[in-house]
Scaffold this motif. Structure first.
Motif, PDB file in Angstrom:
ATOM      1  N   LEU A  42       8.504  -4.744 -46.763  1.00 40.13           N
ATOM      2  CA  LEU A  42       8.879  -5.948 -47.521  1.00 40.13           C
ATOM      3  C   LEU A  42      10.130  -6.594 -46.941  1.00 40.13           C
ATOM      4  N   TYR A  43      11.089  -5.760 -46.495  1.00 38.45           N
ATOM      5  CA  TYR A  43      12.288  -6.309 -45.856  1.00 38.45           C
ATOM      6  C   TYR A  43      11.943  -6.885 -44.485  1.00 38.45           C
ATOM      7  N   ARG A  44      11.052  -6.204 -43.779  1.00 43.52           N
ATOM      8  CA  ARG A  44      10.610  -6.718 -42.476  1.00 43.52           C
ATOM      9  C   ARG A  44       9.868  -8.045 -42.652  1.00 43.52           C
ATOM     10  N   ALA A  78      15.495  -7.070 -40.442  1.00 42.00           N
ATOM     11  CA  ALA A  78      15.244  -6.592 -41.812  1.00 42.00           C
ATOM     12  C   ALA A  78      16.506  -5.961 -42.376  1.00 42.00           C
ATOM     13  N   SER A  79      17.198  -5.170 -41.555  1.00 37.43           N
ATOM     14  CA  SER A  79      18.383  -4.488 -42.062  1.00 37.43           C
ATOM     15  C   SER A  79      19.521  -5.475 -42.317  1.00 37.43           C
ATOM     16  N   LYS A  80      19.450  -6.649 -41.690  1.00 36.70           N
ATOM     17  CA  LYS A  80      20.459  -7.686 -41.971  1.00 36.70           C
ATOM     18  C   LYS A  80      20.185  -8.372 -43.304  1.00 36.70           C
ATOM     19  N   VAL A 127      18.725 -10.631 -52.314  1.00 35.95           N
ATOM     20  CA  VAL A 127      17.425 -10.444 -51.668  1.00 35.95           C
ATOM     21  C   VAL A 127      16.769  -9.174 -52.209  1.00 35.95           C
ATOM     22  N   ARG A 128      17.570  -8.128 -52.381  1.00 38.43           N
ATOM     23  CA  ARG A 128      17.049  -6.874 -52.911  1.00 38.43           C
ATOM     24  C   ARG A 128      16.508  -7.086 -54.324  1.00 38.43           C
ATOM     25  N   ASP A 129      17.261  -7.845 -55.124  1.00 42.59           N
ATOM     26  CA  ASP A 129      16.828  -8.131 -56.494  1.00 42.59           C
ATOM     27  C   ASP A 129      15.488  -8.869 -56.498  1.00 42.59           C
ATOM     28  N   ASN A 146      26.518   1.903 -44.906  1.00 42.39           N
ATOM     29  CA  ASN A 146      27.826   1.381 -45.311  1.00 42.39           C
ATOM     30  C   ASN A 146      27.780   0.075 -46.084  1.00 42.39           C
ATOM     31  N   ARG A 147      26.580  -0.409 -46.400  1.00 45.80           N
ATOM     32  CA  ARG A 147      26.505  -1.641 -47.187  1.00 45.80           C
ATOM     33  C   ARG A 147      26.825  -1.314 -48.651  1.00 45.80           C
ATOM     34  N   SER A 148      27.260  -2.348 -49.393  1.00 48.76           N
ATOM     35  CA  SER A 148      27.597  -2.073 -50.793  1.00 48.76           C
ATOM     36  C   SER A 148      26.349  -2.109 -51.668  1.00 48.76           C
TER      37      SER A 148
HETATM   38  O1  C5P Z   1      11.906   1.692 -42.994  1.00 49.67           O
HETATM   39  P1  C5P Z   1      11.968   0.473 -42.110  1.00 49.67           P
HETATM   40  O2  C5P Z   1      12.485   0.751 -40.730  1.00 49.67           O
HETATM   41  O3  C5P Z   1      10.702  -0.301 -42.112  1.00 49.67           O
HETATM   42  O4  C5P Z   1      13.055  -0.479 -42.824  1.00 49.67           O
HETATM   43  C1  C5P Z   1      13.589  -1.611 -42.179  1.00 49.67           C
HETATM   44  C2  C5P Z   1      14.951  -1.932 -42.787  1.00 49.67           C
HETATM   45  O5  C5P Z   1      14.756  -2.396 -44.130  1.00 49.67           O
HETATM   46  C3  C5P Z   1      15.909  -0.758 -42.912  1.00 49.67           C
HETATM   47  O6  C5P Z   1      16.709  -0.588 -41.765  1.00 49.67           O
HETATM   48  C4  C5P Z   1      16.745  -1.109 -44.123  1.00 49.67           C
HETATM   49  O7  C5P Z   1      17.857  -1.892 -43.776  1.00 49.67           O
HETATM   50  C5  C5P Z   1      15.818  -1.966 -44.959  1.00 49.67           C
HETATM   51  N1  C5P Z   1      15.293  -1.226 -46.110  1.00 49.67           N
HETATM   52  C6  C5P Z   1      16.071  -1.174 -47.243  1.00 49.67           C
HETATM   53  N2  C5P Z   1      15.593  -0.563 -48.360  1.00 49.67           N
HETATM   54  C7  C5P Z   1      14.389  -0.001 -48.375  1.00 49.67           C
HETATM   55  C8  C5P Z   1      13.579  -0.012 -47.210  1.00 49.67           C
HETATM   56  C9  C5P Z   1      14.069  -0.631 -46.075  1.00 49.67           C
HETATM   57  O8  C5P Z   1      17.182  -1.664 -47.252  1.00 49.67           O
HETATM   58  N3  C5P Z   1      13.944   0.575 -49.489  1.00 49.67           N
END
Ligand code: C5P
Length: 223
Positions: free
Chosen positions: A37-39, A100-102, A109-111, A187-189
């Motif tokens: 989903l983040y990707r 995705a990690s950004k 975005v998480r919400d 290290n993210r909040s």
């Molecule tokens: O697990 P995957 O490598 O597909 O996740 C990609 C990125 O999505 C992770 O590096 C992370 O920053 C973010 N992620 C997250 N929370 C999750 C799953 C993934 O923050 N539950």
């Protein structure tokens, strides 16, 4: 009555993807690949010309994702469709993982993705793969696993996968990318990567897939 959940959190390359697919198949449960989903948010943003630091626009992208997860044959990764298009290859690149990690550092975005993830919880049960499954998304899960491995081993696994896929990379580069992504995720909040207080930590360094699966099944009380 809420369906059962097994959460599997951990850093990239810890084997979570493979293990959660095997667990879900063995148990006959649903699977949530929350990283997808983040990707997908990162990919959709790129396609819509939304910059990765434009938080309000990213929230709209995340909330509006038109995604379908299609089951495939056992042992194969779930097919991911974005607005009907198969984007499996596009979301599995290193760059998409990095992007995705950004976007994943942003609380808003998480919400926007939270309820979508909770909706995967259906009978007979759910195996949830991610970073914050046990800490934020399913804090009441009866079984929580935190799967880890040394950065060197994770880099080696990822390197082998990339080689097989014909991608030309150096192991040093892969290790560096893993370190940078770990750093950002831990290290993210907003929902940092860490084991839930009640998680069982499994270190897969030096273990085979079968050994890891055995430990996860034991942790799940299903061995
Ligand atoms: O697990 P995957 O490598 O597909 O996740 C990609 C990125 O999505 C992770 O590096 C992370 O920053 C973010 N992620 C997250 N929370 C999750 C799953 C993934 O923050 N539950």
């Amino acid at each position: 009555q809420l369906a059962a959940v097994i959460t599997v959190d951990g850093p990239g390359g810890s084997g979570k993807g493979t293990i959660t697919q095997m667990l879900a198949r063995k148990l006959g449960w649903h699977l949530l690949d929350s990283g997808a989903l983040y990707r997908l948010t990162a990919l959709a943003a790129e396609r819509q010309g939304v910059a990765l630091d434009n938080e309000p626009a990213l929230v709209v992208v995340a909330a509006g994702l038109d995604v379908t997860f299609e089951p495939t044959a056992p042992g194969e990764p779930t097919k991911v469709l974005l607005a009907g298009e198969d984007v499996n290859a596009a979301i599995r690149t290193e760059q998409c993982g990095n992007n995705a990690s950004k976007v994943a550092v942003m609380q808003s975005v998480r919400d926007a993705l939270l309820q979508r993830q909770r909706d995967f919880r259906k009978a007979p049960g759910l195996v949830a793969d991610g970073r914050d499954m046990g800490t934020v998304v399913f804090p009441d899960a009866p079984v929580k696993i935190f799967l880890t491995a040394s950065a060197e081993e994770r880099a080696q696994r990822r390197f082998s996968q990339l080689l097989q896929a014909g991608v030309d990379v150096s192991i040093a580069n892969v290790l560096e990318e893993i370190r940078v992504r770990d750093e950002r995720d831990m290290n993210r909040s907003a929902a940092p990567l860490k084991p839930a207080d009640d998680a069982q930590v499994i270190d897969s360094t030096g273990l085979s897939i079968e050994e890891v699966l055995g430990r996860c099944m034991a942790a799940a009380g299903q061995a």
